[in-house]
Motif scaffolding. Structure first.
Motif, PDB file in Angstrom:
ATOM      1  N   LEU A  29       0.862  -1.174   0.000  1.00  0.00           N
ATOM      2  CA  LEU A  29       0.000   0.000   0.000  1.00  0.00           C
ATOM      3  C   LEU A  29       0.898   1.223   0.000  1.00  0.00           C
ATOM      4  O   LEU A  29       1.851   1.294   0.785  1.00  0.00           O
ATOM      5  CB  LEU A  29      -0.874   0.030   1.256  1.00  0.00           C
ATOM      6  CG  LEU A  29      -1.833  -1.135   1.450  1.00  0.00           C
ATOM      7  CD1 LEU A  29      -2.493  -1.050   2.823  1.00  0.00           C
ATOM      8  CD2 LEU A  29      -2.886  -1.147   0.357  1.00  0.00           C
ATOM      9  N   GLN A  71      -2.600   5.798   4.532  1.00  0.00           N
ATOM     10  CA  GLN A  71      -2.693   5.228   3.192  1.00  0.00           C
ATOM     11  C   GLN A  71      -3.006   6.312   2.177  1.00  0.00           C
ATOM     12  O   GLN A  71      -3.830   7.194   2.420  1.00  0.00           O
ATOM     13  CB  GLN A  71      -3.777   4.153   3.158  1.00  0.00           C
ATOM     14  CG  GLN A  71      -3.831   3.418   1.835  1.00  0.00           C
ATOM     15  CD  GLN A  71      -4.823   2.267   1.862  1.00  0.00           C
ATOM     16  OE1 GLN A  71      -5.187   1.771   2.912  1.00  0.00           O
ATOM     17  NE2 GLN A  71      -5.248   1.855   0.686  1.00  0.00           N
ATOM     18  N   LYS A  72      -2.345   6.226   1.045  1.00  0.00           N
ATOM     19  CA  LYS A  72      -2.526   7.175  -0.048  1.00  0.00           C
ATOM     20  C   LYS A  72      -3.330   6.458  -1.128  1.00  0.00           C
ATOM     21  O   LYS A  72      -2.872   5.458  -1.672  1.00  0.00           O
ATOM     22  CB  LYS A  72      -1.140   7.569  -0.571  1.00  0.00           C
ATOM     23  CG  LYS A  72      -1.086   8.762  -1.434  1.00  0.00           C
ATOM     24  CD  LYS A  72       0.373   9.086  -1.722  1.00  0.00           C
ATOM     25  CE  LYS A  72       0.524  10.205  -2.690  1.00  0.00           C
ATOM     26  NZ  LYS A  72       1.919  10.508  -2.955  1.00  0.00           N
ATOM     27  N   GLY A  73      -4.511   6.911  -1.418  1.00  0.00           N
ATOM     28  CA  GLY A  73      -5.346   6.256  -2.413  1.00  0.00           C
ATOM     29  C   GLY A  73      -6.114   5.092  -1.810  1.00  0.00           C
ATOM     30  O   GLY A  73      -6.066   4.840  -0.613  1.00  0.00           O
ATOM     31  N   THR A  74      -6.799   4.361  -2.675  1.00  0.00           N
ATOM     32  CA  THR A  74      -7.667   3.282  -2.198  1.00  0.00           C
ATOM     33  C   THR A  74      -7.262   1.900  -2.697  1.00  0.00           C
ATOM     34  O   THR A  74      -7.906   0.922  -2.356  1.00  0.00           O
ATOM     35  CB  THR A  74      -9.121   3.549  -2.637  1.00  0.00           C
ATOM     36  OG1 THR A  74      -9.156   3.649  -4.069  1.00  0.00           O
ATOM     37  CG2 THR A  74      -9.668   4.811  -2.002  1.00  0.00           C
ATOM     38  N   THR A  75      -6.202   1.822  -3.488  1.00  0.00           N
ATOM     39  CA  THR A  75      -5.786   0.525  -4.024  1.00  0.00           C
ATOM     40  C   THR A  75      -4.338   0.236  -3.670  1.00  0.00           C
ATOM     41  O   THR A  75      -3.560   1.143  -3.378  1.00  0.00           O
ATOM     42  CB  THR A  75      -5.927   0.482  -5.564  1.00  0.00           C
ATOM     43  OG1 THR A  75      -5.097   1.497  -6.132  1.00  0.00           O
ATOM     44  CG2 THR A  75      -7.362   0.696  -5.993  1.00  0.00           C
TER      45      THR A  75
END
Length: 83
Positions: free
Chosen positions: A46, A57-61
């Protein structure tokens, strides 16, 4: 990435490291899985960013990165640490 860095990476599950890819991209990553077998050894991570209260966390994926595409891996500097 050196053999020493490769071994270090395997010990960093759930930890944050600084990855530099062979294309020159640098990213803070929380390592989730290191698969160092078969024809295409890779890792799943991540992307995170440093904040005053820790890493978020940066982003969702997540990201899957071939180990052959990683130029180096390091411990990230902590907030306030000099270069």
């Amino acid at each position: 990435m050196t053999q020493g860095e490769r071994e270090f990476l395997k010990t960093q599950i759930d930890e944050v490291v600084l990855l530099e890819t062979t294309s020159g991209r640098r990213m803070l990553a929380q390592i989730l899985i290191v698969f160092d077998e078969g024809d295409t050894p890779d890792l799943f991570c991540l992307e995170v960013e440093a904040t005053q209260s820790g890493y978020v966390q940066k982003g969702t994926t997540g990201h899957s990165i071939l180990l052959s595409e990683i130029a180096s891996v390091h411990r990230p500097r902590t907030v306030g640490e000099s270069s």
